[in-house]
Design an enzyme around this catalytic site. Structure first.
Site, short mmCIF file in Angstrom:
data_model
loop_
_atom_site.label_atom_id
_atom_site.label_comp_id
_atom_site.label_asym_id
_atom_site.label_seq_id
_atom_site.Cartn_x
_atom_site.Cartn_y
_atom_site.Cartn_z
N ARG A 113 0.84 -1.19 0.00
CA ARG A 113 0.00 0.00 0.00
C ARG A 113 0.89 1.26 0.00
NH1 ARG A 113 -5.03 1.66 -1.25
NH2 ARG A 113 -6.11 2.79 0.39
N THR A 386 -9.42 0.56 -9.91
CA THR A 386 -8.48 -0.36 -9.30
C THR A 386 -8.51 -1.57 -10.20
OG1 THR A 386 -8.98 0.47 -7.09
CG2 THR A 386 -8.18 -1.77 -7.18
N THR A 404 -3.90 -0.78 -7.29
CA THR A 404 -4.66 0.43 -7.60
C THR A 404 -3.79 1.68 -7.65
OG1 THR A 404 -6.66 1.65 -6.98
CG2 THR A 404 -5.22 1.03 -5.19
N ASN A 406 -6.01 4.23 -7.21
CA ASN A 406 -7.25 4.77 -6.67
C ASN A 406 -8.21 5.17 -7.77
OD1 ASN A 406 -9.04 5.29 -4.66
ND2 ASN A 406 -8.38 7.38 -4.30
O1 DON Z 1 -7.84 0.98 -1.61
C1 DON Z 1 -9.01 1.17 -1.85
O2 DON Z 1 -9.91 0.64 -1.23
C2 DON Z 1 -9.38 2.10 -2.99
N1 DON Z 1 -8.27 2.96 -3.30
C3 DON Z 1 -9.79 1.28 -4.16
C4 DON Z 1 -10.21 2.08 -5.32
C5 DON Z 1 -10.93 1.26 -6.30
O3 DON Z 1 -11.26 0.14 -6.11
C6 DON Z 1 -11.31 1.90 -7.53
N2 DON Z 1 -11.88 0.91 -8.43
N3 DON Z 1 -12.73 0.77 -9.14
#
Ligand code: DON
Length: 573
Positions: A113, A386, A404, A406
């Protein structure tokens, strides 16, 4: 304008230059046709399979598996390939979570992350009046956390890699350097984002050209190819130090961002203990904090366990009522309690304690909606783009990986001279804890910004075993809907006995505690909606929920599915 994009396509396909033959004995050169490829939504395989957001990335994974690479080798190659062919979410400028289950029966998770830069602080997105300015946490240089993907792949490689790393990253380099034909979905995405790419960049990136993109146009990413070559030569140091680091820091200076040389040098990916729990005889292996995904999933599965949901029937009003009430309660807990465990004490054991879980459902009255304001306070806030992929190899190693930047195309900032998009993951923090933001959402103290802290995620890469054997690999993008998408997919497989195809493609719904509505996809059954509305629930139609990649092993055959909701595609052998 962009010379690369004016180049006529000279050949219809290219040969991935020997990347799989070095040291592998006498083998046929391996080819990927980067211009004439097919999206394969559904197939069955005897030995090994990949499902990812892009057919070329799945094909890269298949080739690695065919050459004797493990699921983990293939995952590294697919992460890098997606960074090239799926700039919408595939990345080296973002982060993610990898769940691994080895043929020896061991489970591992890797947390790569992003982290808040050293100069980040709790109130960095507040204006002089103390109002949160979310344009800054969502777009441009200040939105970017310190990327984790390259460190994550190095940690994964050092722990699990069996093939030469140079070969795993070579397909990505070739795809970036020689180009590939983009899909219609990508063309639309790039066209939609053109203005932002121009606004947030001081140098025009490869993603911008004069004429609108169309399906089958060639995308060549020379700067990205060079960055990938530096990683190929020097490993993670080729990203976090030297030329690439210099380019990132220069980009930050030009655009008013705060990621420093020390932030980059100091980034480490972490191995974390996996979350493992039993659901009616199935072993579920998933990701723990700083993703809330696994913990919330476990809470929901534990809350639902005592109920005969299979008897209620798929998307019956009884099943929807139960699932929504479980979702409401678990998401309230997420908001209140969850954050980076290196910075805040999250009461993990209490949250999954059997008595606590039981007490959470004491006020559940079948066929009656409860009110979110009566359930503990807090809120989730996610943006959406993502990507997830699932891989099984012939020996039964499994990888479930969600990664991701984001939002779609992240912060829209492309590092000048280095060719990759930076994430806007800072928006996953609460910009202003305890106070509603401009969308009426609340943040929490547990997930407030601090230097070096990881922002809370919802990503939920998950693996399922049955009778001690590999059974399913599941995961999805979708922001706050990730956890409920994985939850529904698991119930579809484990309770409603669906094929992987149906489990992925049936319409989905989602409740996240606040706002107090059930979100549904457009193709949700209207009669079911009416039935549940009569109970007192409010529905709201929204765009697609998730893009779930499922591999399911039943009777020794792998059923592989790529979600209909995108260009998702499967490959295998
Ligand atoms: O880490 C997370 O939960 C978000 N940044 C995920 C973003 C995401 O899934 C966008 N997708 N469609």
């Amino acid at each position: 304008m962009n010379l690369q994009n004016k180049m006529k396509r000279i050949t219809l396909f290219f040969i991935i230059s020997g990347f799989l033959i070095w040291g592998c004995g006498p083998q046929q050169p391996v080819t990927i046709d980067a211009y004439n490829y097919q999206i394969v939504k559904h197939d069955t395989f005897q030995q090994a399979a990949v499902s990812s957001a892009h057919p070329l990335a799945s094909e890269v994974g298949r080739l690695i598996l065919e050459q004797g690479g493990t699921a983990m080798d293939a995952a590294i190659a697919v992460q890098y390939a997606l960074a090239v062919v799926y700039p919408n979410a595939g990345n080296i400028g973002g982060g993610g979570f990898m769940v691994v289950h080895t043929k020896e029966g061991q489970s591992y998770t890797i947390d790569y992350r992003e982290k808040a830069p050293g100069l980040a602080h709790r109130d960095m997105y507040l204006d002089s009046l103390g109002n949160a300015d979310l344009t800054q946490s969502q777009n441009g240089h200040l939105a970017a956390g310190v990327p984790g993907s390259v460190a994550g792949m190095e940690l994964a490689y050092n722990k699990f890699g069996t093939m030469d790393f140079k070969k795993l990253i070579q397909p990505a380099i070739d795809l970036a350097e020689k180009g590939f034909a983009i899909t219609e979905g990508e063309a639309n995405g790039l066209n939609r984002t053109k203005d932002d790419f121009v606004r947030y960049n001081t140098q025009i990136p490869a993603f911008v050209k004069d004429q609108p993109w169309k399906a089958n146009d060639t995308l060549i990413q020379t700067d990205l190819a060079n960055t990938l070559k530096r990683i190929q030569q020097n490993g993670a140091k080729g990203f976090y130090e030297g030329e690439t680091a210099r380019l990132i820091v220069e980009e930050m200076k030009r655009g008013g961002g705060i990621i420093s040389e020390q932030d980059l040098k100091g980034y480490v990916a972490q191995e974390r203990a996996p979350i493992v729990f039993d659901y009616k005889g199935y072993e579920i292996i998933t990701m723990g904090l700083p993703s809330s995904g696994g913990l919330v999933l476990q809470q929901m599965m534990e809350m639902i366990k005592p109920y005969p949901i299979a008897q209620y029937g798929f998307q019956s009003k009884e099943a929807i009522n139960l699932m929504v009430e479980v979702e409401r309660r678990a998401y309230a807990d997420r908001t209140e309690y969850m954050g980076d465990p290196d910075f805040v004490d999250v009461p993990v054991a209490e949250l999954i304690d059997t008595n606590y879980i039981r007490s959470r459902m004491l006020d559940f009255v079948p066929l009656q909606p409860s009110k979110s304001e009566d359930i503990k306070a807090g809120l989730v806030k996610e943006k959406e783009e993502t990507t997830h992929f699932s891989i099984i190899d012939k020996d039964g190693n499994m990888v479930s990986l969600t990664t991701t930047i984001n939002g779609a195309y992240g912060s829209r900032v492309v590092v000048g001279g280095a060719g990759f998009i930076l994430n806007n993951e800072m928006d996953d923090f609460s910009a202003k804890p305890g106070v509603p933001n401009k969308f009426g959402l609340l943040g929490t103290e547990a997930n407030s910004i601090a230097p070096g802290k990881r922002m809370l995620s919802a990503m939920s890469p998950t693996i399922v075993k049955k009778d001690g054997k590999p059974y399913a690999v599941v995961g999805t993008p979708g922001g706050s809907t990730i956890i409920t998408s994985v939850f529904q997919t698991l119930l579809n497989l484990l309770e409603f006995d669906m094929s992987a195809f149906d489990a992925v493609n049936k319409p989905k719904f989602h409740h996240q505690w606040k706002p107090d509505v059930i979100y549904i996809e457009k193709n949700f059954d209207p009669q079911t909606r009416k039935d549940v509305e009569t109970l007192g629930y409010i529905f709201e139609e929204r765009r697609n929920i998730g893009r779930t990649e499922v591999l399911l092993i039943r009777n020794g055959v792998i059923e592989a599915v790529g979600d209909w909701r995108g260009d998702d595609s499967v490959a295998g052998m």
